[in-house]
Design an enzyme around this catalytic site. Structure first.
Site, PDB file in Angstrom:
ATOM      1  N   LYS A   1      14.377 -16.375  -9.522  1.00  0.00           N
ATOM      2  CA  LYS A   1      14.511 -17.933  -9.223  1.00  0.00           C
ATOM      3  C   LYS A   1      14.414 -18.736 -10.736  1.00  0.00           C
ATOM      4  CE  LYS A   1      14.247 -19.840  -5.761  1.00  0.00           C
ATOM      5  NZ  LYS A   1      15.429 -20.020  -4.888  1.00  0.00           N
TER       6      LYS A   1
ATOM      7  N   TYR B   1      10.952 -11.877  -7.952  1.00  0.00           N
ATOM      8  CA  TYR B   1      11.322 -13.122  -7.250  1.00  0.00           C
ATOM      9  C   TYR B   1      11.029 -14.272  -8.335  1.00  0.00           C
ATOM     10  CZ  TYR B   1      10.877 -17.123  -4.338  1.00  0.00           C
ATOM     11  OH  TYR B   1      11.150 -18.283  -3.575  1.00  0.00           O
TER      12      TYR B   1
HETATM   13  N1  LIG Z   1       8.836 -20.568   1.743  1.00  0.00           N
HETATM   14  C1  LIG Z   1       8.643 -21.148   0.578  1.00  0.00           C
HETATM   15  O1  LIG Z   1       7.296 -21.285   0.387  1.00  0.00           O
HETATM   16  C2  LIG Z   1       9.380 -21.404  -0.400  1.00  0.00           C
HETATM   17  C3  LIG Z   1      10.655 -21.268  -0.438  1.00  0.00           C
HETATM   18  N2  LIG Z   1      11.601 -21.809  -1.573  1.00  0.00           N
HETATM   19  C4  LIG Z   1      13.221 -21.546  -1.822  1.00  0.00           C
HETATM   20  O2  LIG Z   1      13.614 -21.927  -0.594  1.00  0.00           O
HETATM   21  C5  LIG Z   1      14.732 -21.362  -0.200  1.00  0.00           C
HETATM   22  C6  LIG Z   1      14.533 -20.988   1.323  1.00  0.00           C
HETATM   23  O3  LIG Z   1      13.451 -20.182   1.495  1.00  0.00           O
HETATM   24  P1  LIG Z   1      13.085 -20.126   3.004  1.00  0.00           P
HETATM   25  O4  LIG Z   1      13.546 -20.789   4.100  1.00  0.00           O
HETATM   26  O5  LIG Z   1      11.411 -19.876   2.912  1.00  0.00           O
HETATM   27  O6  LIG Z   1      13.329 -18.454   3.227  1.00  0.00           O
HETATM   28  P2  LIG Z   1      14.268 -17.924   4.479  1.00  0.00           P
HETATM   29  O7  LIG Z   1      14.198 -16.350   4.270  1.00  0.00           O
HETATM   30  O8  LIG Z   1      13.609 -18.275   5.569  1.00  0.00           O
HETATM   31  O9  LIG Z   1      15.605 -18.367   4.177  1.00  0.00           O
HETATM   32  C7  LIG Z   1      16.699 -17.889   3.340  1.00  0.00           C
HETATM   33  C8  LIG Z   1      17.865 -17.822   4.349  1.00  0.00           C
HETATM   34  O10 LIG Z   1      18.975 -17.304   3.207  1.00  0.00           O
HETATM   35  C9  LIG Z   1      19.659 -16.135   3.823  1.00  0.00           C
HETATM   36  N3  LIG Z   1      20.109 -15.271   3.123  1.00  0.00           N
HETATM   37  C10 LIG Z   1      19.447 -14.281   2.381  1.00  0.00           C
HETATM   38  N4  LIG Z   1      20.291 -13.709   1.707  1.00  0.00           N
HETATM   39  C11 LIG Z   1      21.557 -13.907   1.990  1.00  0.00           C
HETATM   40  C12 LIG Z   1      22.843 -13.774   1.264  1.00  0.00           C
HETATM   41  N5  LIG Z   1      22.898 -12.539   0.774  1.00  0.00           N
HETATM   42  N6  LIG Z   1      23.771 -14.660   1.585  1.00  0.00           N
HETATM   43  C13 LIG Z   1      23.751 -15.593   2.428  1.00  0.00           C
HETATM   44  N7  LIG Z   1      22.624 -16.048   3.086  1.00  0.00           N
HETATM   45  C14 LIG Z   1      21.370 -15.339   2.611  1.00  0.00           C
HETATM   46  C15 LIG Z   1      18.612 -15.818   4.804  1.00  0.00           C
HETATM   47  O11 LIG Z   1      19.391 -15.272   5.842  1.00  0.00           O
HETATM   48  C16 LIG Z   1      17.971 -16.992   5.423  1.00  0.00           C
HETATM   49  O12 LIG Z   1      18.455 -17.382   6.449  1.00  0.00           O
HETATM   50  C17 LIG Z   1      14.715 -20.103  -0.785  1.00  0.00           C
HETATM   51  O13 LIG Z   1      15.673 -20.196  -2.114  1.00  0.00           O
HETATM   52  C18 LIG Z   1      13.293 -19.954  -1.471  1.00  0.00           C
HETATM   53  O14 LIG Z   1      13.251 -19.184  -2.903  1.00  0.00           O
HETATM   54  C19 LIG Z   1      10.934 -22.272  -2.663  1.00  0.00           C
HETATM   55  C20 LIG Z   1       9.851 -22.565  -2.543  1.00  0.00           C
HETATM   56  C21 LIG Z   1       8.680 -22.346  -1.578  1.00  0.00           C
HETATM   57  C1  LIG Z   2       0.657 -14.176   1.094  1.00  0.00           C
HETATM   58  C2  LIG Z   2      -0.193 -14.901   0.051  1.00  0.00           C
HETATM   59  C3  LIG Z   2      -1.627 -15.220   0.353  1.00  0.00           C
HETATM   60  C4  LIG Z   2      -2.344 -13.758   0.620  1.00  0.00           C
HETATM   61  C5  LIG Z   2      -3.805 -13.849   0.861  1.00  0.00           C
HETATM   62  C6  LIG Z   2      -4.709 -12.742   0.411  1.00  0.00           C
HETATM   63  C7  LIG Z   2      -4.698 -12.494  -0.882  1.00  0.00           C
HETATM   64  C8  LIG Z   2      -6.159 -13.188   0.719  1.00  0.00           C
HETATM   65  O1  LIG Z   2      -4.215 -11.844   1.250  1.00  0.00           O
HETATM   66  C9  LIG Z   2       0.351 -16.274  -0.413  1.00  0.00           C
HETATM   67  C10 LIG Z   2      -0.406 -17.041  -1.596  1.00  0.00           C
HETATM   68  C11 LIG Z   2       0.531 -18.037  -2.304  1.00  0.00           C
HETATM   69  C12 LIG Z   2       1.965 -17.745  -1.545  1.00  0.00           C
HETATM   70  C13 LIG Z   2       3.180 -18.205  -2.424  1.00  0.00           C
HETATM   71  C14 LIG Z   2       3.254 -19.573  -2.815  1.00  0.00           C
HETATM   72  O2  LIG Z   2       2.977 -20.433  -1.934  1.00  0.00           O
HETATM   73  C15 LIG Z   2       4.200 -19.836  -3.555  1.00  0.00           C
HETATM   74  C16 LIG Z   2       5.652 -19.438  -2.752  1.00  0.00           C
HETATM   75  C17 LIG Z   2       6.940 -20.144  -3.615  1.00  0.00           C
HETATM   76  C18 LIG Z   2       8.042 -19.443  -3.091  1.00  0.00           C
HETATM   77  O3  LIG Z   2       8.961 -19.904  -3.824  1.00  0.00           O
HETATM   78  C19 LIG Z   2       8.131 -18.518  -1.855  1.00  0.00           C
HETATM   79  C20 LIG Z   2       6.596 -18.212  -1.207  1.00  0.00           C
HETATM   80  C21 LIG Z   2       5.744 -18.236  -2.148  1.00  0.00           C
HETATM   81  C22 LIG Z   2       5.802 -16.962  -3.066  1.00  0.00           C
HETATM   82  C23 LIG Z   2       4.554 -17.893  -1.497  1.00  0.00           C
HETATM   83  C24 LIG Z   2       4.359 -16.581  -0.567  1.00  0.00           C
HETATM   84  C25 LIG Z   2       2.989 -16.226  -0.077  1.00  0.00           C
HETATM   85  C26 LIG Z   2       1.673 -16.246  -1.073  1.00  0.00           C
HETATM   86  C27 LIG Z   2       1.961 -15.411  -2.231  1.00  0.00           C
END
Ligand SMILES: NC(=O)C1=CN([C@@H]2O[C@H](COP(=O)(O)OP(=O)(O)OC[C@H]3O[C@@H](n4cnc5c(N)ncnc54)[C@H](O)[C@@H]3O)[C@@H](O)[C@H]2O)C=CC1
Ligand SMILES: C[C@H](CCCC(C)(C)O)[C@H]1CC[C@H]2[C@@H]3[C@H](O)CC4=CC(=O)CC[C@]4(C)[C@H]3CC[C@]12C
EC number: 1.1.1.-
Length: 438
Positions: free
Chosen positions: A232, A228
């Site tokens: 990214k 992952y």
């Molecule tokens: N959730 C988090 O804490 C973080 C997320 N991100 C980034 O933010 C973005 C969104 O993440 P989330 O909303 O958390 O994930 P999510 O899984 O809820 O949303 C991702 C969306 O992309 C769509 N998708 C996946 N594969 C696809 C494909 N082949 N074609 C078209 N659409 C597709 C999914 O259907 C989904 O709706 C991602 O790029 C992720 O890497 C970055 C930092 C933290």
């Molecule tokens: C799931 C993890 C926590 C597990 C707790 C344990 C070990 C006690 O069971 C989450 C801890 C950190 C999270 C990640 C972090 O916030 C940064 C992220 C960035 C992204 O781009 C996608 C999501 C994530 C990787 C996020 C995912 C969950 C954790 C690993």
């Protein structure tokens, strides 16, 4: 300790509040500002309706205001935006934020592998909302969606740190999918591309080095082995390298990348999973990580707001912002992953047991390794994807926090939601989610 994802039981949250789903009540504090502005506009156009043009012209200043107003209207509602991944956790917030905060929007295209039924309700508004079911790994589908768009916000991605998908699939979606988006912009003449990257492109690295209140320029040894973060990081690099490429028509492509830390808020699947895990454990969670390990978090509404703002300002300040990266930040407090979650889980009736980790770290590592082994052994039969694995343990156990004002300096970003508001909204969502499931 290790628990598979979701599996709902009713919980204390739902007993307190019986609300409708969070989607129905979605609005932002900035809306008040837009409404005030709209009232002001109405005032002016009412005056315009009541008077003949000649009379208006003689009213000097008012006439100038009206001319400006008409020019603004001509400018307004002319842009086409495309949001990939627009039905995901972050994507849905970006979509709703754009509809509320981007007055120049004429058409909003939402591209996702899986379209949500909630899209229907958006189609009745003044902006044309076009839902496109498609796959970013299919270049022709992406090109068709991008054609004619002024701005692309590329949030689609495969977020998997639990071993649900293969490394090849993660690479295909996150890297090849991003290549397809870039090429589509170049081929069809779309000039502005905003990429949702991640803090993970920096770290934590596999050596477990802390990143304490760092910024975009803080030196850090970024070393990735997990698919992952590697995907990214590669995708972000491609997006930044594409800045300045000539798009169809000869204008330069302007790109930038936003790096959220761990996002939380309405719709956050992992928070949901941890909540149900706590319910299964009798309303308790057991501290696994020392409280001193800080983990950066940011509210989803503020991340969405940053996307809207960056997309807007990229058009005004391409020389400054093109090719840049920005961490996503707000006023959420610095805490450990578990303590931060308790800000929401606590008011829902869960308790975090222990002021120190209940198990020694070596035992947690052993359990995490055991989970990884079980996942591998069971793979032919079923998908075993617990929250705890060697990678997530390392993530949760390594300090990674951000302290920066680059977004404020470059494009005037201020968080739209205070910490109190972000917290309240997240708690309300958890309570509504639980009561609607009962
Ligand atoms: N959730 C988090 O804490 C973080 C997320 N991100 C980034 O933010 C973005 C969104 O993440 P989330 O909303 O958390 O994930 P999510 O899984 O809820 O949303 C991702 C969306 O992309 C769509 N998708 C996946 N594969 C696809 C494909 N082949 N074609 C078209 N659409 C597709 C999914 O259907 C989904 O709706 C991602 O790029 C992720 O890497 C970055 C930092 C933290
Ligand atoms: C799931 C993890 C926590 C597990 C707790 C344990 C070990 C006690 O069971 C989450 C801890 C950190 C999270 C990640 C972090 O916030 C940064 C992220 C960035 C992204 O781009 C996608 C999501 C994530 C990787 C996020 C995912 C969950 C954790 C690993």
């Amino acid at each position: 300790m290790p628990v598979e994802h979701s599996g709902h039981q009713g919980g204390p949250c739902g007993k307190r509040v019986g609300e409708e789903g969070w989607r129905l009540g979605w609005s932002v504090p900035g809306m008040a500002r837009r409404e005030e502005q709209a009232e002001g506009d109405n005032h002016l156009s009412l005056a315009g309706n009541e008077r003949r043009p000649a009379l208006v012209a003689s009213l000097g200043t008012l006439g100038l205001w009206l001319q400006q107003d008409m020019a603004d209207s001509a400018q307004a509602q002319k842009l086409v935006y495309l949001v990939t991944g627009g039905c995901g956790f972050l994507g849905e917030h970006v979509v709703r934020m754009l509809l509320q905060q981007e007055p120049r929007l004429r058409e909003l295209r939402i591209f996702d592998l899986h379209l949500g039924p909630w899209l229907e309700e958006l189609k009745t508004g003044p902006v044309q909302v076009t839902a496109i079911q498609g796959d970013v790994t299919q270049a022709h589908e992406v090109a068709a969606a991008v054609a004619g768009a002024h701005v692309v916000i590329h949030t689609a991605g495969l977020v998997d740190v639990f071993g649900k998908a293969s490394p090849e699939t993660i690479h295909e979606v996150n890297v090849q999918g991003t290549k397809n988006v870039i090429e589509a912009c170049v081929q069809t003449g779309t000039q502005f591309l905003v990429y949702t990257s991640s803090m993970e492109v920096v770290g934590p690295n596999i050596k477990g080095h802390p990143f304490y209140r760092g910024n975009e320029d803080t030196p850090y040894e970024a070393v990735h082995r997990h698919p992952y973060p590697s995907s990214k990081a590669r995708a972000e690099q491609l997006v930044l390298e594409a800045n300045g490429r000539k798009v169809r028509g000869g204008l330069p492509l302007v790109t930038c990348a936003l790096r959220p830390t761990g996002i939380y808020g309405e719709g956050h699947q992992i928070m949901r999973d941890i909540y149900y895990q706590g319910l299964r454990l009798g309303g308790r969670l057991f501290r696994a990580i020392p409280a001193s390990v800080e983990h950066g978090r940011v509210y989803v509404g503020n991340v969405a707001w940053m996307h809207v703002l960056v997309a807007r300002e990229l058009q005004q300040r391409p020389a400054l912002m093109g090719g840049q990266v920005y961490f996503c930040y707000d006023k959420s407090p610095y805490k450990s992953y578990e303590d931060f979650n308790m800000e929401f889980l606590g008011p829902c009736g869960l308790r975090l047991v222990g002021t120190r980790p209940l198990l020694p770290y070596w035992l947690l590592m052993l359990l995490a390794a055991l989970n990884a082994l079980l996942q591998w052994l069971l793979r032919p039969l079923l998908l075993y994807a617990p929250l705890l694995n060697p990678y997530t343990l390392a993530m949760a156990n390594t300090t990674f926090t951000v302290s920066t004002n680059k977004a404020q300096r470059h494009f005037g970003y201020e968080p739209l939601f205070s910490w109190e508001e972000s917290r309240t909204r997240t708690i309300r969502w958890m309570q509504a989610m639980d009561s609607s499931a009962q």
